[in-house]
Enzyme design. Sequence first.
Site, short mmCIF file in Angstrom:
data_model
loop_
_atom_site.label_atom_id
_atom_site.label_comp_id
_atom_site.label_asym_id
_atom_site.label_seq_id
_atom_site.Cartn_x
_atom_site.Cartn_y
_atom_site.Cartn_z
N SER A 37 -4.65 25.23 10.84
CA SER A 37 -4.52 24.16 9.84
C SER A 37 -3.61 24.60 8.70
CB SER A 37 -5.90 23.78 9.29
OG SER A 37 -6.56 24.91 8.75
N THR A 169 -2.13 -22.63 -3.92
CA THR A 169 -3.24 -22.30 -3.03
C THR A 169 -2.73 -22.68 -1.64
OG1 THR A 169 -4.24 -24.48 -3.16
CG2 THR A 169 -5.01 -22.88 -4.77
N HIS A 170 -3.13 -21.94 -0.64
CA HIS A 170 -2.62 -22.15 0.73
C HIS A 170 -1.09 -22.07 0.78
CE1 HIS A 170 -6.66 -23.89 1.60
NE2 HIS A 170 -6.51 -24.37 0.38
N SER A 291 23.12 -4.71 3.50
CA SER A 291 23.17 -4.74 4.96
C SER A 291 24.48 -4.10 5.40
CB SER A 291 23.10 -6.18 5.44
OG SER A 291 23.70 -6.30 6.72
N LYS A 297 24.24 -9.53 1.55
CA LYS A 297 22.79 -9.34 1.53
C LYS A 297 22.29 -8.38 0.45
CE LYS A 297 20.06 -10.12 4.45
NZ LYS A 297 19.43 -10.45 5.68
N ASN A 299 18.56 -6.87 0.14
CA ASN A 299 17.26 -6.90 0.80
C ASN A 299 16.17 -6.19 0.00
OD1 ASN A 299 18.38 -8.22 3.05
ND2 ASN A 299 18.97 -6.28 3.99
N GLU A 304 9.19 -4.41 1.27
CA GLU A 304 8.84 -4.48 2.69
C GLU A 304 8.17 -3.18 3.15
OE1 GLU A 304 12.15 -6.48 5.13
OE2 GLU A 304 13.10 -5.94 3.25
N GLN A 336 -11.98 19.64 10.01
CA GLN A 336 -10.63 20.09 9.65
C GLN A 336 -9.63 18.93 9.72
OE1 GLN A 336 -9.29 24.03 10.85
NE2 GLN A 336 -7.72 23.07 12.09
N LYS A 339 -8.06 16.46 6.64
CA LYS A 339 -7.02 16.72 5.65
C LYS A 339 -5.75 15.90 5.81
CE LYS A 339 -9.00 21.09 5.14
NZ LYS A 339 -9.96 20.59 6.17
N1 ARG Z 1 -9.83 25.15 8.31
C1 ARG Z 1 -11.20 24.84 8.24
C2 ARG Z 1 -11.39 23.37 7.84
O1 ARG Z 1 -10.49 22.82 7.33
C3 ARG Z 1 -11.88 25.72 7.26
C4 ARG Z 1 -13.33 25.93 7.54
C5 ARG Z 1 -13.46 26.66 8.82
N2 ARG Z 1 -14.80 27.01 9.08
C6 ARG Z 1 -15.17 27.45 10.26
N3 ARG Z 1 -16.43 27.76 10.41
N4 ARG Z 1 -14.35 27.61 11.25
O2 ARG Z 1 -12.42 22.77 8.03
#
Ligand code: ARG
Length: 473
Positions: A37, A169-170, A291, A297, A299, A304, A336, A339
């Site tokens: 990670s 409205t609408h 464009s 144009k 845009n 968007e 994990q 994230k």
């Molecule tokens: N990289 C892990 C996470 O984001 C950290 C915690 C890992 N813990 C473990 N027991 N392997 O969750």
Amino acid sequence: MIELSKPEEVTVAEEKKLWGGRFKESTDELVEKFTESVSYDKRLAPFDIAGSIAHVKMLEKQGILKKEEAEKIIEGLNEILDEIESGSFEWKTELEDVHMNIEKRLTERIGSVGGKLHTGRSRNDQIATDVRLYVRHEIEEILELLKELRKAFVKQAEENLDVVMPGYTHLQIAQPVLYSHHMLAYYQMFKRDAERFQDALKRVNISPLGSAALAGTSYPLDREFTAKLLGFSGVTKNSMDAVSDRDFVAETIFNCAMVMMHLSRLSEELVLWSTEEFGFIDLPDAFCTGSSIMPQKKNPDVSELTRGKTGRVYGDLMAILTILKGLPLTYNRDLQEDKEPLFDAIDTVKLALKVNAKIVSGMKPKRERMREQAKKGFSLATDVADYLARKGVPFREAHRIVGELVAYCLDKGNGLEDLTLEEFKQFSDKFEEDVLSLMSVEGSINSRNIIGGTSREQVESEIDRIKEEEGFE
Ligand code: ARG
């Protein structure tokens, strides 16, 4: 025959993972790639180091670490932070995550005493702490950006108080409104968003540190002390929940999704308003693109893309909810995966807030066109019905009479404002001279002089109230 270990095998053993004590084989390369990670959680490094320093200070206070040991570790951690900030730190995939990259580097720098950092701690409470610190920091930034955006809406409202437009409205013309009133509707959305983030902070800003792997720890840690050092407002009350709780991540992504939804609604209006057909608004050149084939144009790509990126953030929300739904207590490696959606939602919302605040500040209403359209679509019909109702005609009947008036006008290709008093009287004898003066957009707008209504008086006092409350100049 038993073979004695060769020298190179010793080297292999030395290069084992930090958790490699019980393993005989080294990790498959593909597994390293699959489980790492660090490629994305390295952004947590400043929070990871802050958490570690607080932990070490506490270990020393509790007599678990000697003063010299604590000092050495803290110095090492600060040097590592410098390395990371200057870009000289070498992140290694085989060290899995941000925690182990930093810990390994610490022992490289200060020797085996670095191994004492992790006393009474697990990566499970460590990552939960890091993510909470990160989310807290990002929420503070998002709150600032939301405020900038709200300020831009208030400025638009204040500078264009005489601009009238059709309210819909609408997506059908309904009643005339002040453009300022429309701007302040968006102010409300982003005000609620800010309150939602503020409220989430109550649940984000609690320290899980000291929960260890899942059950707490036998070391006499002072959890309140680390919480205080890190600016947390309290400590979690159940170690098993603490290491597996990512509600605050889901909640934060939801809050981001809500902001994006509001920005997307704004974007949709700006896209419509900037068309030839509506012609309500001029978007700043710097926020539009041309464009490659059609030279004429201009845009509204930023609007968007804001609308489009809303989809991404909804995806992030679906991801986290789905990741969490099947998890038994306590920590599971699935966590994990919290994230990337979290980072993506936060990065996207921050950028979208910045760019949209600039658009709102720079856009210019085309007042003539808006005024022209404000009268269209029989937008004063409700005013005429209210007029009859004030003269004692039951509203339902008044509604029917004005409906017939509208049909009559449609046949003649006229607007209500083109009718003579005689024509009005053909539909009801309650109509008198004063109905003719009712036929003005300003009159209609200013008659809605009720809290939350569109009259100039209400909108002006709302601007004053907001400026006072927000401390805008
Ligand atoms: N990289 C892990 C996470 O984001 C950290 C915690 C890992 N813990 C473990 N027991 N392997 O969750």
